[in-house]
Design an enzyme around this catalytic site. Sequence first.
Site, PDB file in Angstrom:
ATOM      1  N   ALA A 179      27.986  32.448  89.342  1.00 11.84           N
ATOM      2  CA  ALA A 179      27.931  31.161  88.790  1.00 11.84           C
ATOM      3  C   ALA A 179      26.403  30.906  88.152  1.00 11.84           C
ATOM      4  CB  ALA A 179      28.192  30.536  90.365  1.00 11.84           C
ATOM      5  N   GLY A 206      30.464  34.634  91.105  1.00 11.99           N
ATOM      6  CA  GLY A 206      32.076  35.133  90.405  1.00 11.99           C
ATOM      7  C   GLY A 206      32.606  35.797  90.061  1.00 11.99           C
ATOM      8  N   GLU A 234      33.927  38.028  91.801  1.00  7.50           N
ATOM      9  CA  GLU A 234      34.940  37.365  92.299  1.00  7.50           C
ATOM     10  C   GLU A 234      36.693  37.126  91.597  1.00  7.50           C
ATOM     11  OE1 GLU A 234      34.158  34.290  95.761  1.00  7.50           O
ATOM     12  OE2 GLU A 234      32.688  34.318  94.091  1.00  7.50           O
ATOM     13  N   GLU A 247      25.671  36.088  96.888  1.00  9.27           N
ATOM     14  CA  GLU A 247      25.342  34.926  97.655  1.00  9.27           C
ATOM     15  C   GLU A 247      24.601  34.554  99.328  1.00  9.27           C
ATOM     16  OE1 GLU A 247      29.167  34.561  94.876  1.00  9.27           O
ATOM     17  OE2 GLU A 247      28.731  36.245  97.162  1.00  9.27           O
TER      18      GLU A 247
END
Length: 713
Positions: free
Chosen positions: A68, A115, A118, A138
């Site tokens: 992100a 991300g 993910e 994270e």
Amino acid sequence: MIYQGDSIRVEFVTDGIAELQFAAAGSVNKFDQKTLEEFSQALAKLAETKDLRGVIVTSSKPTFIVGADITEFQTLFADLEQTKTWVHKASRVFDQLEDLPVPTVAAITGFALGGGCEATLACDYRVADTTATIGLPEVKLGLIPGFGGVVRLPRIIGPDNALEWITTGKNNSAVAAQKVGLVDAVVAPEKLRDAALEVVKQAIAGDLDWQAKRQPKLEALQANDTELTMTLVTAKGMVAAKAGKHYPAPHAAIKAIEQGARHEREEALNAENAAFVGLTQTDACQAQVGIFMADQMVKGKAKKAAKQASKEIKSAAVLGAGIMGGGIAYQSAYKGVPVVMKDIRQEALDQGMAEASKILGKLVERGKIDHKKMAKILSSITPTLLDEAVKDVDIVVEAVVENPDVKGKVLAGMEDVVADDAIIVSNTSTISIDRLAKNLKDPSRFCGMHFFNPVHKMPLVEIIRGKDTSDETVNAVVAYASRMGKTAIVVNDCPGFLVNRVLFPYLAGFAGMVDEGVDFAGIDKVMEKQFGWPMGPAYLSDVVGIDTADHCTVVMADGFPSRMPRDTSSAIAKLAAAERYGQKNGKGFYNYGVDKKGRPSKEKAPEVYEMLGISGKEVSADEIIARTMVPMVNECVRCLEEGIVGSAAECDIALLYGLGFPPFRGGPFRYLETMGLANFVELADKYAHLGEMYQVTDGLREMAKAGKSYFAG
């Protein structure tokens, strides 16, 4: 063309197979809000595309997706409702990928983190090349995965492996990811795209059952109650031991996995969303995101300085071998800059080479390098007793004994040996660069380069600019430090520079309590367990060296006589006089030795209690923290106001990387802001009677009144 955005394009590549490619305009792909919106639009287009038979997800860059866009977090997280809406919407975009009515394959190259990882989890299959690094880091930002990683990873690689990945935040190689079942195949980089196409073709042909592969991610976690309970209990124990109470994110990850385990995807995602949102409002998250932002700023400044450097450092010399010199020589050679290690004693050279060899030997033991690489690195360190051997180097790092007269003579002698354009730096921890510069004919090519011990482990290097140091010199030294793998912070000259200058008021606050009869071991316990320092002030003094700390009090008293006067009756001075130098001779505040199993031991020294007259005076944990931290924070503020350090962010990074300031507190300025400037001023005023180092500056007082921030703009 099925879809074309600024960061994503989608088109058919062969026989009903579409390629969704991340191709951002910048150097890397990342999920900022705009890219997430494009991702959703692209997936919506794919979902309604006729004759679509399969999709491969690729990157146009050497790296897949780095995660992100963290630069957006501070703004996003400032509003709780906005955060809830954003994470709920963003996580469902990944559902769109998972719900495409055709098989999907991710082609992973380089970094696929956060991300990025993910996104691959939402695909049915994952093919990686040998350069791939995959992970969910994270927790290092005080968060958990927020785009479905907490839900999908346990259902793909099992809850035990998933908990380890998520709670540690470690990166994993492609081979390691394949071993746990995350990656389906690992290939050479040049074969990656073809391999992804081959997998999707096999799925289309029915040779691979892609629907069966996808189904477990949509359902409750397939683990029996006993197995799941044992896994969760083990994970909770490991997290409690490693992360402790100060880092809520890994604890929240376990809870989110536990809450979502018996639910299908939507309810499990709701549990993940709720945990993520809760973490965004914690001090730890704000501090750790702040660290990331500060680190990026510091690295950006270093990169800019390196680009402006007119002189490239291709070879180096270290004057003064031993432990420190050997450490500096190792670091330079390991990062590809050959180095001459010069000393006047053969035994010191032997010690320096032994230090470099020991560090490399440990890397071999851990499988980081092989013996051939070790031999190559050692061969690029040239030990010598001869001045002549250093005449052609680009930079000379003086690392002799911390004595201004000795350093001055060494520097003056070396200036006559090296080339006129060679840079000369001093690895001094406290001695004024301007004072040392007086020994040189050309002070413009001289500055400080303060390494922290042990050199190979400590990430910080302070670059100290003297009044005559040229920009060209600073830029070249910053570039060299960066090449050595260090974070360079440029500061202006003053006694103690930045890190040691702000450390000594902290130690003085500690010593003041010990002089009043407070148990030093009790102070250490509070500062380690409650405040979060890696070691308390007594233990730190022993590690630094009581004699070194005592010597530095002389330097600091000369520079700041009213604020940091030398007290020959203080605990540090008394221990130094008694030749209790700390770890280096096995006795300081603590006694050091080995236990029955041969492991290093540390025991409170009863004789020190008697020597210092420690009565066991009781003080609260809050008072211990205030008496040590108020002086340190005040000195950081003074350094910023005086222009010793360029910004609050740089000061935070310097103390995080140079002293081990607790990351969950984010650094001294982040700690100050979290407490609230007005609250800090009120606290400091309670102790103002103890002396000048407890008294806040007028600038801080005015900022508190005006409600301003040190991080504004």
